[in-house]
Design a protein around this motif. Structure first.
Motif, PDB file in Angstrom:
ATOM      1  N   TYR A  69      49.618  -3.542  24.931  1.00  0.00           N
ATOM      2  CA  TYR A  69      50.705  -2.747  25.521  1.00  0.00           C
ATOM      3  C   TYR A  69      50.459  -1.242  25.352  1.00  0.00           C
ATOM      4  N   LEU A  70      49.689  -0.863  24.317  1.00  0.00           N
ATOM      5  CA  LEU A  70      49.384   0.557  24.116  1.00  0.00           C
ATOM      6  C   LEU A  70      48.693   1.158  25.337  1.00  0.00           C
ATOM      7  N   ASP A  71      48.033   0.297  26.104  1.00  0.00           N
ATOM      8  CA  ASP A  71      47.394   0.752  27.334  1.00  0.00           C
ATOM      9  C   ASP A  71      48.391   1.444  28.261  1.00  0.00           C
ATOM     10  N   ARG A  72      49.654   0.988  28.219  1.00  0.00           N
ATOM     11  CA  ARG A  72      50.672   1.541  29.107  1.00  0.00           C
ATOM     12  C   ARG A  72      51.107   2.950  28.712  1.00  0.00           C
ATOM     13  N   VAL A  73      50.925   3.294  27.452  1.00  0.00           N
ATOM     14  CA  VAL A  73      51.412   4.590  26.981  1.00  0.00           C
ATOM     15  C   VAL A  73      50.292   5.570  26.664  1.00  0.00           C
ATOM     16  N   TRP A 107      50.994 -12.199  19.299  1.00  0.00           N
ATOM     17  CA  TRP A 107      51.870 -11.034  19.385  1.00  0.00           C
ATOM     18  C   TRP A 107      51.129  -9.750  19.052  1.00  0.00           C
ATOM     19  N   SER A 108      50.259  -9.804  18.046  1.00  0.00           N
ATOM     20  CA  SER A 108      49.540  -8.580  17.669  1.00  0.00           C
ATOM     21  C   SER A 108      48.636  -8.118  18.800  1.00  0.00           C
ATOM     22  N   GLY A 109      47.981  -9.068  19.466  1.00  0.00           N
ATOM     23  CA  GLY A 109      47.128  -8.722  20.601  1.00  0.00           C
ATOM     24  C   GLY A 109      47.938  -8.187  21.772  1.00  0.00           C
ATOM     25  N   GLY A 126      47.662  -8.553  33.851  1.00  0.00           N
ATOM     26  CA  GLY A 126      48.539  -7.532  34.406  1.00  0.00           C
ATOM     27  C   GLY A 126      49.746  -7.302  33.517  1.00  0.00           C
ATOM     28  N   ASN A 127      50.097  -8.315  32.714  1.00  0.00           N
ATOM     29  CA  ASN A 127      51.229  -8.218  31.792  1.00  0.00           C
ATOM     30  C   ASN A 127      50.847  -8.888  30.482  1.00  0.00           C
ATOM     31  N   PRO A 128      50.552  -8.124  29.431  1.00  0.00           N
ATOM     32  CA  PRO A 128      50.097  -8.726  28.169  1.00  0.00           C
ATOM     33  C   PRO A 128      51.171  -9.552  27.470  1.00  0.00           C
ATOM     34  N   PHE A 129      52.449  -9.371  27.845  1.00  0.00           N
ATOM     35  CA  PHE A 129      53.519 -10.149  27.228  1.00  0.00           C
ATOM     36  C   PHE A 129      53.827 -11.435  28.008  1.00  0.00           C
ATOM     37  N   ARG A 138      41.086   0.237  26.037  1.00  0.00           N
ATOM     38  CA  ARG A 138      42.426   0.311  26.603  1.00  0.00           C
ATOM     39  C   ARG A 138      43.369  -0.753  26.039  1.00  0.00           C
ATOM     40  N   MET A 139      42.883  -1.998  25.912  1.00  0.00           N
ATOM     41  CA  MET A 139      43.785  -3.107  25.593  1.00  0.00           C
ATOM     42  C   MET A 139      43.424  -3.854  24.311  1.00  0.00           C
ATOM     43  N   GLY A 140      42.316  -3.485  23.671  1.00  0.00           N
ATOM     44  CA  GLY A 140      41.977  -4.098  22.397  1.00  0.00           C
ATOM     45  C   GLY A 140      40.927  -5.192  22.491  1.00  0.00           C
ATOM     46  N   THR A 141      40.371  -5.538  21.335  1.00  0.00           N
ATOM     47  CA  THR A 141      39.271  -6.507  21.292  1.00  0.00           C
ATOM     48  C   THR A 141      39.726  -7.937  21.571  1.00  0.00           C
ATOM     49  N   LYS A 142      40.981  -8.276  21.273  1.00  0.00           N
ATOM     50  CA  LYS A 142      41.424  -9.643  21.542  1.00  0.00           C
ATOM     51  C   LYS A 142      41.452  -9.933  23.037  1.00  0.00           C
ATOM     52  N   VAL A 143      41.864  -8.968  23.822  1.00  0.00           N
ATOM     53  CA  VAL A 143      41.835  -9.157  25.276  1.00  0.00           C
ATOM     54  C   VAL A 143      40.393  -9.277  25.750  1.00  0.00           C
TER      55      VAL A 143
END
Length: 514
Positions: free
Chosen positions: A151-155, A144-146, A131-134, A174-179
């Motif tokens: 976070y780009l998912d939010r924008v 940090w890169s992931g 729910g919060n990538p940070f 939406r959130m990248g391959t690392k997620v």
């Protein structure tokens, strides 16, 4: 489902008339897993004559137990999902409510994280989606890169939300391959034995796509669904005056449920026979003939004579097939030719190696109640520290430790499959040491047990719903026939039990009312 006929004579049927009709009906249930036992109980409790035939030497299917140096534990399914309340209701019906236990508090870990090794699984997500990538425990795993990529998912705009059924593709876009690879894949592999790319998001996480469309981001949708889920759980817990755990078990193991079902079936007049392998099922105009190669049950001294067998032939008014998919398709090849035209699902062979250990290094549960792995990082797909997860197991172990190490997944045969039991235990011990981050020498191993079973395709796999419905339609088109089990209902007791009840109800209605 067949409904009651409209004619007044049937509609006014007295209970005594229905009981008399039921007593004339004979049902044969093929398969003694939980689906077969439920179907048998549903039929016998209305007065039908029921014979259940199980090909192996014990009923239970994926529910089984093992004894390791005097410690009796689950060797298959060790818990059930509480959603829907159906399993808990059945347990209460059978007088086992006082045996229900919740897992101990304490989170699980994730192992095989590139550049990190192992870390606690993040809290506050759905199927690993944060729910919060940070959040610190999330960032520790994806870096940090992931986190910034997620976070780009939010924008980003919602795009074509609702049209992409693949959980893996949705998360990656939406959130990248690392997620996807480090958070979601370990969960889907551990829970469904499947890649996230093959998991249908609408089935595995109902409402997520809709929430994403409404909120505008995947992480926001996760937070919204978790808030809704927490509110419902709190309300249900208040109503039941019980904790809202996602899973529960039984003090003494899940075989307690199986034994209670068998006892109830037999008390009501049903017959349960093990070591009775059904070889052929044929249908005439109005009846079924079921043939089996069965142990006679004749005893010599204190032990049954394993060589004393018979060719069993039973005539039935109805048949319930509650076997694995492969066996069901073979047995119904002639009776249901349309079934051959439907697609069969992949069913991976899973192995669970249970270890009883004397190891001070395991005191305090170094990595919580269990460990999931990043796919490709370890030979084992998951580990459960059973004596840390369940209080009754810890007490039974008497200061020792019970670990369950799981192998195998969709498209990936179990690494232990071709090994003997000793070699399988050695690999499981090595994997347990690596996953828990502690030294576990062979001298710490007191006993080991190995269980192998075929895992039916979960309902959440893309396309499985269509395959199941096609198979079920072919079976339901044949009068006097029903089918139950995980290959049709989806995996897990919370799905198999209500489905088996519905199928048994459909069959008995057709035989009593039509």
């Amino acid at each position: 489902m067949t409904s009651k006929p409209a004619n007044h004579e049937s509609a006014r049927a007295e209970p005594a008339d229905l009981a008399a009709r039921a007593a004339k009906r004979h049902i044969v249930v093929v398969g003694g897993g939980i689906g077969g036992l439920i179907a048998a109980r549903e039929c016998v409790k209305v007065g039908m004559r029921v014979t259940l035939l199980e090909g192996s030497d014990a009923v239970g299917g994926a529910i089984r137990r093992a004894e390791l140096d005097g410690v009796v534990v689950d060797a298959g399914a060790e818990s059930y999902a509480t959603r829907g309340g159906g399993v808990r209701a059945l347990i209460s019906e059978l007088g086992l409510a006082d045996r229900i236990v919740a897992p101990a508090a304490g989170g699980a870990w994730l192992a095989g994280i590139p550049g990190v090794g192992a870390a606690p699984l993040p809290v506050g997500g759905i199927l690993g989606i944060p729910g919060n990538p940070f959040q610190e425990d999330v960032r520790r795993i994806i870096g940090w890169s992931g986190a910034w990529r997620a976070y780009l998912d939010r924008v980003r705009p919602p795009l074509t939300i609702g049209h992409n059924h693949s959980l893996g593709k949705l998360v990656a876009s939406r959130m990248g391959t690392k997620v996807r690879d480090r958070l979601v894949a370990p969960v889907t592999t551990g829970v469904y034995s499947a890649s996230p790319d093959d998991v249908d998001v609408d089935i595995a996480a109902p409402g997520l796509n809709a929430a994403l469309t409404s909120v505008g981001s995947l992480s926001g949708a996760v937070q919204a669904l978790r808030e809704q889920s927490a509110a419902r759980a709190a309300q249900a817990a208040r109503a039941a005056q019980a904790p809202g755990a996602a899973v529960e078990g039984l003090d003494g193991g899940m075989m307690t449920l199986v034994e209670a079902l068998v006892a109830d079936i037999e008390k009501l007049g049903g017959v349960v026979r093990t070591d009775a392998r059904v070889t052929q099922i044929t249908k005439t105009a109005a009846t079924w003939t079921v043939r089996a190669d069965a142990k006679t049950g004749v005893e010599t001294g204190d032990e049954p004579d394993a060589g004393d067998r018979e060719d069993l032939e039973l005539v039935a008014d109805g048949v319930v097939i509650a076997t694995s998919e492969a066996v069901a398709r073979r047995l119904l090849e002639r009776a249901v030719p349309a079934l051959a035209e439907t697609a069969a699902a992949d069913a991976p062979e899973i192995e669970i190696v249970t270890l009883l250990l004397t190891a001070a290094a395991l005191a305090g549960a170094p990595r919580g109640t269990g460990v999931l792995t990043v796919p490709g990082s370890h030979t084992a797909k998951a580990l459960t520290h059973s004596s840390a997860k369940w209080d009754w197991v810890r007490e039974a172990a008497g200061g020792r430790h019970l670990l369950r190490v799981s192998f195998g997944a969709q498209g990936e045969p179990a690494a232990t499959a071709g090994l003997d039991d000793t070699a399988a235990a050695r690999i499981a011990l090595r994997e347990a040491s690596a996953l828990l981050g502690v030294a576990l020498p062979e001298s710490a191993l007191v006993a080991a047990h190995r269980a192998r079973y075929v895992q039916s395709q979960p309902a959440s796999i893309i396309g499985s719903g269509e395959r199941r419905e096609a198979a079920r339609a072919a079976i339901r088109a044949v009068p006097g026939l029903a089918a139950a089990g995980a290959w049709l209902a989806g995996t897990g007791l919370a799905q198999v039990i209500p489905d088996a009840r519905d199928e048994a109800d459909r069959l008995r209605r057709s035989l009593l009312w039509d």
